[in-house]
Design an enzyme around this catalytic site. Sequence first.
Site, PDB file in Angstrom:
ATOM      1  N   LYS A 112      -4.583 -16.419 118.715  1.00 55.43           N
ATOM      2  CA  LYS A 112      -6.047 -16.380 118.820  1.00 55.43           C
ATOM      3  C   LYS A 112      -6.447 -16.844 120.213  1.00 55.43           C
ATOM      4  O   LYS A 112      -5.926 -17.849 120.709  1.00 55.43           O
ATOM      5  CB  LYS A 112      -6.659 -17.305 117.763  1.00 55.43           C
ATOM      6  CG  LYS A 112      -8.157 -17.536 117.884  1.00 55.43           C
ATOM      7  CD  LYS A 112      -8.516 -18.994 117.626  1.00 55.43           C
ATOM      8  CE  LYS A 112      -7.877 -19.878 118.646  1.00 55.43           C
ATOM      9  NZ  LYS A 112      -8.514 -21.173 118.884  1.00 55.43           N
ATOM     10  N   ASP A 162      -9.757 -23.330 112.448  1.00 51.73           N
ATOM     11  CA  ASP A 162      -9.440 -22.024 113.029  1.00 51.73           C
ATOM     12  C   ASP A 162      -8.845 -21.047 112.021  1.00 51.73           C
ATOM     13  O   ASP A 162      -8.641 -19.874 112.356  1.00 51.73           O
ATOM     14  CB  ASP A 162      -8.445 -22.182 114.190  1.00 51.73           C
ATOM     15  CG  ASP A 162      -9.128 -22.523 115.505  1.00 51.73           C
ATOM     16  OD1 ASP A 162     -10.346 -22.289 115.622  1.00 51.73           O
ATOM     17  OD2 ASP A 162      -8.439 -23.025 116.413  1.00 51.73           O
TER      18      ASP A 162
END
Length: 301
Positions: free
Chosen positions: A18, A145
């Site tokens: 990410k 996250d």
Amino acid sequence: MLASTVTGAPLQEQGRAKVNLTLRVVGRRVDGYHDLESVVAFADCADQLTLVPGPELTLTTTGPLAAACGETSDNLVLKAARLLAESVPGLKLGAFELEKVLPVAAGIGGGSADAAAALRLLARLNGLSLDDPRLQAVALKTGADVPVCVPSRACTMTGVGENLQPLALPVLPCVMINPRVPVATKDVFQALGLKPGDLLVGVTDVLTAPSWPTAGASIGDWVSALDQVKNDLEPPALKVQPIIGTVLDALRASHGVLLARMSGSGATCFAIYGSEADAKAAGAQISADHPEWWVHAGTLS
């Protein structure tokens, strides 16, 4: 979307890196969590997670960066699986094998991506929708996250990470660099120095935030928009680990670079280029100059 599988057959998912293209820290809530605004994309480099259905929940870790994962019992893959098992009676589990290739404590959500991959595997095994509220609640409880890593699609992320809106991001040629120095997220937020209830971004700043390009926009359109919004964690991260500045200097000096900044809480930094050829050439040159660094030339989407 529901999926099913043959019991006993190994299943595989990727835990894609990410990348925070932007990261604004709006402020710190009274409960201690930080409210964020971020544009998130995902890279074409990933950990690999395999699930062999069976009666016992286990995890083995392999790959070039397996040793950096620490104690297996603390791994977010197992945390996510256990939390989902608590929420879904009779959940079928099994043996996970994680091939670890992404740097740890690197600002690219490697552990969160692995946990999200575990949730996708368990959803496939048990015929659960990824929109199942129990799975979504487990994702957020596992880590801030993890929710964005479940779909692993370009989006805006707000709140503590639970509010997601998809974006029509073109394929962005990129180079990602980690100096192989771990940076703890808590240390960076501590260096930021916000107390509970403090605001970093004023109301006016929020109201004047750019609107992101829509479908069909070019790489140049996106770079222009991204250039207006920074990563608020970059200055405190530089205090925690000054080598981040060296990484950024290397990226900004490379040929064809359009934008370079840090991802997440660091130490991984990335640069966007106008072409994949420029990105590959830059990655090769930086690898030659700094063989001790982890360097990936590829794409974000």
